[in-house]
Design a protein around this motif. Structure first.
Motif, PDB file in Angstrom:
ATOM      1  N   ASP A  50       0.829  -1.198   0.000  1.00 15.77           N
ATOM      2  CA  ASP A  50       0.000   0.000   0.000  1.00 15.77           C
ATOM      3  C   ASP A  50       0.869   1.255   0.000  1.00 15.77           C
ATOM      4  O   ASP A  50       0.598   2.209  -0.720  1.00 15.77           O
ATOM      5  CB  ASP A  50      -0.931  -0.006   1.217  1.00 15.77           C
ATOM      6  CG  ASP A  50      -1.927   1.135   1.188  1.00 15.77           C
ATOM      7  OD1 ASP A  50      -2.523   1.375   0.127  1.00 15.77           O
ATOM      8  OD2 ASP A  50      -2.103   1.790   2.239  1.00 15.77           O
ATOM      9  N   ARG A  52       3.974   1.510  -1.114  1.00 19.28           N
ATOM     10  CA  ARG A  52       4.609   1.621  -2.427  1.00 19.28           C
ATOM     11  C   ARG A  52       3.640   2.194  -3.461  1.00 19.28           C
ATOM     12  O   ARG A  52       4.010   3.051  -4.261  1.00 19.28           O
ATOM     13  CB  ARG A  52       5.115   0.252  -2.896  1.00 19.28           C
ATOM     14  CG  ARG A  52       6.411  -0.175  -2.258  1.00 19.28           C
ATOM     15  CD  ARG A  52       6.989  -1.383  -2.968  1.00 19.28           C
ATOM     16  NE  ARG A  52       6.122  -2.540  -2.909  1.00 19.28           N
ATOM     17  CZ  ARG A  52       6.206  -3.502  -2.000  1.00 19.28           C
ATOM     18  NH1 ARG A  52       7.121  -3.463  -1.069  1.00 19.28           N
ATOM     19  NH2 ARG A  52       5.375  -4.523  -2.016  1.00 19.28           N
ATOM     20  N   GLU A  53       2.396   1.720  -3.440  1.00 18.72           N
ATOM     21  CA  GLU A  53       1.404   2.213  -4.391  1.00 18.72           C
ATOM     22  C   GLU A  53       1.112   3.693  -4.177  1.00 18.72           C
ATOM     23  O   GLU A  53       0.974   4.443  -5.135  1.00 18.72           O
ATOM     24  CB  GLU A  53       0.103   1.403  -4.306  1.00 18.72           C
ATOM     25  CG  GLU A  53       0.219   0.020  -4.881  1.00 18.72           C
ATOM     26  CD  GLU A  53       0.636   0.024  -6.348  1.00 18.72           C
ATOM     27  OE1 GLU A  53       0.120   0.833  -7.140  1.00 18.72           O
ATOM     28  OE2 GLU A  53       1.500  -0.792  -6.717  1.00 18.72           O
ATOM     29  N   LYS A 129       6.501   1.733 -12.341  1.00 16.22           N
ATOM     30  CA  LYS A 129       5.240   1.462 -13.022  1.00 16.22           C
ATOM     31  C   LYS A 129       4.728   2.793 -13.541  1.00 16.22           C
ATOM     32  O   LYS A 129       4.815   3.804 -12.857  1.00 16.22           O
ATOM     33  CB  LYS A 129       4.212   0.892 -12.047  1.00 16.22           C
ATOM     34  CG  LYS A 129       4.542  -0.478 -11.523  1.00 16.22           C
ATOM     35  CD  LYS A 129       3.467  -0.912 -10.548  1.00 16.22           C
ATOM     36  CE  LYS A 129       3.822  -2.209  -9.874  1.00 16.22           C
ATOM     37  NZ  LYS A 129       2.816  -2.572  -8.859  1.00 16.22           N
TER      38      LYS A 129
END
Length: 140
Positions: A50, A52-53, A129
């Motif tokens: 969480d 990292r996101e 990403k």
């Protein structure tokens, strides 16, 4: 600790005493039971993912919000992961020349410069990403 618990409209008096970190003695309406609690999954891994996101989303928003007075942004045409950065800040590029590679759906997709210029800034790192439309590189 004493609690009053209501289950399907019926009230129960519950007393809970911690025996050890994962073991509790519970009395429900005077009847005793020892309950051992086991983790079904490890929360720390979810918390790390969480975090990292959230960091990824913050970086993406910062890059989108940043306004450049000069230069052209090269953006991601699709969501994926940056696997290779082929150019460095200060390098000259020609229109159509590959600047970096994004892996999407197990395919490597070369991202080319839309025009001649010089790399002013590389916003992403290998392993990042990216979402469709995210800024990857700025040209001068």
């Amino acid at each position: 600790m004493k609690y009053e618990v209501k289950v399907q409209g019926k009230k129960y008096e519950v007393e809970v005493e911690e025996v050890s970190p994962m073991v509790f003695e519970v009395k429900v309406n005077g009847k005793k039971a020892v309950i051992e609690v086991k983790k079904k999954f490890e929360f720390k891994e979810f918390e790390k993912a969480d975090i990292r996101e959230r960091r990824f989303a913050e970086r993406r928003e910062e890059a989108r919000a940043e306004v450049k007075a000069t230069g052209k942004a090269i953006t991601a045409p699709m969501a994926g992961v940056v696997t290779k950065i082929l150019k460095k800040v200060g390098e000259k590029v020609k229109a159509g020349e590959t600047v970096l590679i994004i892996e999407a759906m197990k395919m490597e997709n070369p991202i080319a410069s839309p025009e001649d210029g010089e790399i002013a800034e590389i916003v992403v790192k290998e392993g990042d990403k990216v979402a469709s439309g995210d800024v990857l590189v700025y040209l001068k």
